[in-house]
Scaffold this motif. Structure first.
Motif: not given
Lengths: 558, 338
Positions: A530-541
């Motif tokens: 999940y930690e690697d996904a946080a950045l992608a998630a942040l950009i989506i938001v």
């Protein structure tokens, strides 16, 4: 052949004087056909012989999944309605310090995909997370083995997550209703001696019911469509069951059968929404829009009001967003910023923007065709166009994959046979299939919004323009486009945000080497990283915030 | 001079297209796990590797694309999914001395339709303070573990593969009873991923968790961050066995697509993937069990102790997969507390 000269001066927009098929109607029918194609494909797949599987589905999957789904929808609907309506009333009927910020900030959860919200809370509220750690510290416990709070992986957790991330749909529609109606209500009710709090319960709420229904229908469909968040939170919904049936048991017909059963349910929802909107249209056109004079709050009351309004923002947006920022920063420190992420961002924005343009054109055609030539054909086209929103993204993707790939293959075979070259997979390979999928999926949002916007323009405007010699298209450009711009902008922004968040169809239909932010995120989350996904998630938001803020401004202009 | 130049030109002309060669992979493997190995392949051979990660719907996609499909290599993380591809006629036979001499007979199709690339054992994570050195899969349903077990969704392919293997050993009725015991032992709803098992042990939610071996390696390596390292400090890996067998190992594998446009490169990549070098990378990068006997186990993997893989033939397990998935529904394995 000048239409205008032969047309009798109409007292109302007359259908008979029009040619049988305007370009707008043709476009609307084409859009309806495009949406119908995947739905028909699924229906066809459902008819395939599955032997004893259907009995298994009926006996062991449907009752439990329907029960879970029903509970989830009920809970989410109640929370979204209470929070959405309450917040809308709060910022319409009262004035206090910070109201201006709340007005648009209440929309922010729209930028957060449900699956991101779920995983953020799962992590934050885990027994090892900061929240439970603090609680234990306060109570004097040292280990989670001594004391821990109930697990969020339960129905109540899912209901809270869905309710607080989806309430903006209700807030958006209800607030528009309060804004256009409140002044009249207040005046009339005041003369009749109703108190201000009585206004809400006895007058505003009953009249906002249609608007609430429209918002709640959207909330329920979003909930029904989710796979990711339900999976994280351990809720076996109908959509999750479709998934299992299709993927784990490699049983497309069985999955299609559950999907069709679900579709029937959703069609009922659409009918409800339509019924509600009909009343809303009547209500809004019957009264002149005039803003209500809000009651000024001061001191402790103002602080309370602000706190109340800020709560849903904190839960639905600030909490998960802060979590994402913290994890993303930690991740960048640990592993740096990958170029793949940048490419995915460009891909996501490009495809979403293209799809939004296509969707708006189709949405406009559907709404305008129905206006030009109201009747069964155009109405049916409009209903069919909303169907795609009702089908779970996964199922819709399969429904698109099969006919599109068949088309690609035929074209390729034809080109090889007659031209001696291979076209490869023209639609699938180029990513056009993604735009198709987004269009089929989100057309409902655009056509509904534009239709509602256009319905506010009196038909006498059309008649005046036509009498002055404008063509149908000319009338659209010079009359409708300027007047419905807020509705168009709002529809476009909502659609764009939804395209950016879309996952299942993107996952299945993307071409080689194509990563979007959501597929990147999913790939990491599927590994458990999940930690690697946080950045992608942040950009989506982060990208999602901009349209949401713009949306709030167009909402105010209206 | 001129002739040398022309020879060079011809050679260049011959190698240039080779430089532009490519191979397209459709895979259910998360890209992060294999990318380093694919990059190494490109570096060594100059063949570009294009990938698309299709966790779900791989079969449907390849089937729908038919003869026009650009897919060369079909790679899955689950044996069942691989067999579905083969059964649907979406692969083609490959003859390769390299593959046949490197991959043990049991781990490849005699016809060459599929080859295993690595193995992942379904193991048990045990809380540090729980006294347990060996366990059988059968034991997992014992009352001793009531309310102490964590496991992901029973519908996940890793679990259905395990349950199907159980069924091959014990038959349908006993498997159902066993699964009911497993359900009764759950400490929380069956959801999340395998790492959540370790996290929940660290959090005191459960004492044992069923999970794939390599996650323990990934967490312990610290490559996923300090937090996960901390979880892994709270667990030990125990290799369970069946009462009358060994440890259940699911394989990841690949086959060449039936309509592969770059067949030669696809075979080349397959051969590379089982080479000593790539297999060592597999072991080191993913903490999986290599299929190439020459490849060394990663030290973290070796530390779990000697593993005896269960020998039930895969062909015997396959037919039970669907039934296992149905039983999971029937007993409501994934619904906690009712």
């Amino acid at each position: 052949m000048h239409m205008q000269t032969t047309m009798p001066a109409p007292t109302r927009v007359s259908a008979r004087a029009r040619p049988a098929m305007t370009p707008w109607a043709a476009t609307a029918f084409a859009a309806a056909a495009l949406v119908l194609l995947p739905v028909a494909t699924i229906a066809w797949a459902a008819l395939a012989d599955t032997g004893t599987l259907w009995t298994h589905v009926v006996a062991n999957i449907l009752p439990q999944a329907a029960w879970n789904t029903g509970l989830l929808l009920l809970g989410t609907g109640v929370i979204a309605t209470c929070v959405g309506t309450g917040a809308a009333w709060l910022v319409t009927a009262y004035d206090f310090r910070g109201r201006g910020v709340l007005e648009w900030a209440l929309l922010l959860p729209l930028a957060v995909p449900t699956y991101i919200m779920a995983y953020a809370y799962l992590d934050v509220l885990s027994p090892l997370g900061a929240v439970q750690g603090s609680v234990r510290w306060v109570l004097g416990y040292t280990s989670p083995r001594q004391f821990r709070l109930p697990d969020i992986r339960a129905m109540w957790g899912a209901v809270l997550v869905f309710g607080f991330v989806l309430y903006p749909y209700v807030y958006l529609t209800t607030r528009a209703m309060f804004l256009t109606q409140a002044a009249n209500l207040v005046e009339v009710s005041r003369t009749l001696g109703v108190s201000r709090s009585g206004l809400f319960w006895r007058v505003a709420l009953p009249l906002a019911r249609p608007a609430i229904a429209v918002g709640v229908a959207l909330v329920l469909m979003e909930t029904l469509n989710d796979v990711g968040a339900a999976q994280f939170l351990g809720i076996r919904t109908l959509t999750a069951s479709i998934y299992t049936t299709w993927i784990v048991r490699t049983d497309l017909p069985g999955a299609a059968q559950i999907a069709i059963a679900m579709l029937a349910f959703v069609i009922a929802l659409i009918v409800l929404e339509r019924w509600a909107r009909r009343r809303q249209r009547f209500a809004t056109s019957a009264q002149r829009a005039r803003p209500m004079v809000p009651l000024k709050l001061r001191g402790a009351k103002a602080v309370c009001a602000f706190g109340l309004g800020a709560l849903p923002i904190a839960i639905g947006f600030a909490g998960p967003a802060t979590y994402l920022v913290v994890s993303a920063v930690r991740r960048i420190e640990f592993a740096g910023f990958s170029p793949a992420l940048w490419r995915a961002t460009v891909n996501t924005v490009t495809v979403s923007a293209l799809a939004t343009a296509v969707i708006l054109i189709f949405g406009l055609a559907i709404a305008y065709a129905a206006r030009l030539r109201p009747g069964r054909a155009t109405n049916t086209a409009a209903r069919i166009a909303t169907l795609g929103y009702a089908v779970p993204g996964t199922v819709l993707a399969i429904g698109i994959l099969i006919p599109v790939a068949a088309f690609d293959r035929t074209l390729d075979a034809f080109a090889r046979e007659w031209l001696g070259v291979s076209t490869g997979l023209l639609i699938l390979g180029s990513g056009t299939a993604l735009i198709y999928a987004y269009t089929a999926r989100f057309l409902a949002i655009a056509s509904g919004g534009i239709e509602a916007g256009m319905s506010r323009v009196p038909t006498s405007f059309d008649q005046a323009a036509r009498t002055l010699g404008r063509s149908a298209t000319g009338t659209l450009v010079s009359v409708h486009l300027p007047l419905t711009r807020p509705a168009l902008t709002a529809a476009g922004l909502l659609v764009f945000v939804d395209c950016m968040k879309e996952l299942p169809a993107t996952l299945l239909l993307r071409p080689l080497n194509f990563e979007s932010l959501s597929t990147l995120l999913y790939g990491e989350a599927a590994r458990g990283t999940y930690e690697d996904a946080a950045l992608a998630a942040l950009i989506i938001v982060a990208i999602g915030i901009l349209p949401v803020v713009l949306l709030a401004r167009t909402g105010r202009a209206r | 001079m001129t002739s040398a130049a022309s020879v060079a030109f011809v050679l260049l002309g011959a190698t240039l297209p080779a430089m532009a060669q490519e191979v397209n992979i459709y895979t259910t493997r998360e890209p992060g796990l294999i990318q380093p190995i694919l990059d190494a392949f490109t570096e060594e051979t100059g063949v570009t590797v294009n990938t698309v990660f299709l966790q779900d719907g791989l079969i449907e996609r390849v089937q729908a694309e038919g003869e026009s499909s650009p897919a060369d290599l079909l790679m899955t993380v689950d044996f069942g999914a691989l067999m579905d591809l083969v059964d649907a006629g979406l692969t083609q036979p490959v003859e390769s001395d390299v593959l046949e001499s490197t991959v043990p007979e049991a781990l490849r199709d005699p016809e060459g339709n599929w080859f295993a690339l690595s193995g992942r054992a379904r193991v048990v994570y045990v809380a540090k303070d729980v006294d347990l050195d060996s366990i059988t899969y059968e034991d997992l349903a014992d009352e001793e573990w009531r309310g102490r077990l964590c496991i992901r969704s029973g519908q996940h392919p890793y679990n259905t593969a395990l349950f199907a293997t159980y069924m091959a050993h014990h038959g349908e009725e006993e498997t159902k009873t066993w699964l009911e015991g497993l359900k009764a032992n759950q400490a929380r709803v069956a959801a999340g991923g395998d790492r959540d098992g370790a996290r929940d042990i660290a959090a005191g939610v459960c004492d044992i968790a069923v999970a794939n071996s390599y996650y323990a390696g990934l967490m312990a390596s610290g490559r996923s961050g300090d937090e996960q390292k901390a979880w892994s400090d709270e667990i030990r890996v125990v290799l369970p066995t069946f009462e009358d067998g060994g440890t259940q190992v699911n394989i990841t594998g690949a086959g060449v697509a039936a309509h592969s446009p770059n067949r030669e490169q696809a075979v080349q990549l397959l051969e590379y993937l089982v080479s000593d070098e790539a297999q060592a990378m597999y072991a080191e990068a993913n903490f999986e069990h290599p299929v190439n006997a020459n490849a060394e186990l990663a030290p973290l993997v070796a530390a779990w102790g000697e593993m005896t893989p269960d020998t039930t033939p895969l062909a015997e397990i396959l037919p039970y997969r669907t039934r296992a998935s149905e039983i999971v529904d029937e007993i409501g394995f994934d619904t906690f507390g009712n």
